[in-house]
Structures are given as structure tokens and as C-alpha cells.
Design a protein around this motif. Structure first.
Motif, PDB file in Angstrom:
ATOM      1  N   ASP A 238       0.923  -1.212  -0.038  1.00 11.27           N
ATOM      2  CA  ASP A 238      -0.109   0.010   0.072  1.00 11.27           C
ATOM      3  C   ASP A 238       0.965   1.037  -0.028  1.00 11.27           C
TER       4      ASP A 238
ATOM      5  N   THR B  76       2.531   4.754  -0.420  1.00  7.74           N
ATOM      6  CA  THR B  76       1.848   6.239   0.017  1.00  7.74           C
ATOM      7  C   THR B  76       2.557   7.065  -0.685  1.00  7.74           C
ATOM      8  N   ASN B  77       2.249   8.608  -0.661  1.00 11.18           N
ATOM      9  CA  ASN B  77       2.834   9.833  -1.261  1.00 11.18           C
ATOM     10  C   ASN B  77       4.393   9.669  -0.122  1.00 11.18           C
TER      11      ASN B  77
ATOM     12  N   THR C 148      -1.476  13.413  -6.831  1.00  8.49           N
ATOM     13  CA  THR C 148      -1.991  12.379  -5.866  1.00  8.49           C
ATOM     14  C   THR C 148      -3.584  12.025  -6.687  1.00  8.49           C
TER      15      THR C 148
ATOM     16  N   GLY D 142       0.012   2.371  -6.214  1.00 10.04           N
ATOM     17  CA  GLY D 142      -0.337   1.778  -4.867  1.00 10.04           C
ATOM     18  C   GLY D 142       0.440   0.502  -4.450  1.00 10.04           C
TER      19      GLY D 142
END
Length: 143
Positions: free
Chosen positions: A54, A56-57, A82, A107
Motif C-alpha cells: 500500500d 503512499t506519497n 495524487t 499503490g
């Protein structure tokens, strides 16, 4: 022009071509313009099995910082997005060359995209602009 290139799909501006075969064996997939001053390289990590990641930024920002630290680069201002994909990148402050690094993810899969150009003149800035356009259109084509 929409192209498929080593597990990615993106809009490739005119005059950019695959020059990977002209580089030493083991070089990452690379695009350059015949009359250009730089190159764009791609490295991908594709999820195959196991615990689904998962990404993420913040993960991508950390990867950018790690990349810069490993090469003793001073990262510039972060560029992030995003929307359909997430990305984090920056232009690296150097003395003689223009370098930019981006990490892009859906992701689970991650692509490292770098641009390196000679000097800080208009040719490098033009190619950097086109590299940003490529990054903005990247999609994973992992089937």
C-alpha cells in the motif's frame, strides 16, 4: 504518441527514442533525443505476489530522499501528485548537470524515472519539461 515501454505506458514527445541497446549491458531502459543533451531512464518494481503493498506519497518522498542521499545530491523542492497515480520527485541541485528524479506508483507497483541532462541551459530545461510531461502520463502496463 502513446507508447508501451518496459512495463509502462506513456505519452512520448516527438524525437525521443529508445537508446537502451546503445548503452552498456545492464543499463536501465533509456530514452534520449538524437540531438539532445540528456536521457530519461526507467526502473520498475512490479508487484507479483505476497502481501499486497500500500504505497503512499510519503513512501515515495522517502524514496526520493534516499535516492538523493545515496548519490550525495541535495534535493530541490518536491513535486507531487495524487490523482490516478501518486508520485513524488524533485530536481536535484548540482553544479554542472541538471538531474531530476521521480517515483511513481499505483499503490502496489513503483517506477523510478530519472532525467539527466548536461548543463543548466535551455536544451536541458526543454528536455526536463518533456520528462515531466512523460511522468505526468505514466501508467503501469503490467497486464
Amino acid at each position: 504518441m502513446l507508447v508501451k515501454f518496459h512495463g509502462l505506458q506513456f505519452d512520448l514527445p516527438a524525437q525521443w527514442a529508445d537508446v537502451t541497446d546503445d548503452l552498456p549491458e545492464g543499463s536501465p531502459p533509456t530514452l534520449a533525443r538524437p540531438s539532445g543533451v540528456g536521457a530519461i531512464q526507467f526502473t520498475t518494481a512490479v508487484y507479483r505476489a505476497g502481501l499486497k503493498p500500500d504505497v503512499t506519497n510519503q513512501d515515495l518522498r522517502n524514496l526520493v530522499v534516499d535516492f538523493c542521499n545515496r548519490l550525495s545530491f541535495r534535493p530541490g523542492e518536491f513535486e507531487e501528485r495524487t490523482d490516478r497515480l501518486i508520485s513524488a520527485g524533485c530536481v536535484v541541485a548540482g553544479t554542472d548537470d541538471l538531474t531530476a528524479v521521480w517515483y511513481v506508483s499505483n499503490g502496489r507497483d513503483i517506477a523510478l524515472i530519472t532525467y539527466s541532462g548536461t548543463g543548466w541551459g535551455e536544451p536541458s530545461k526543454f528536455e526536463l519539461c518533456q520528462a515531466r510531461q512523460i511522468v505526468a502520463t505514466v501508467e503501469f502496463d503490467v497486464g
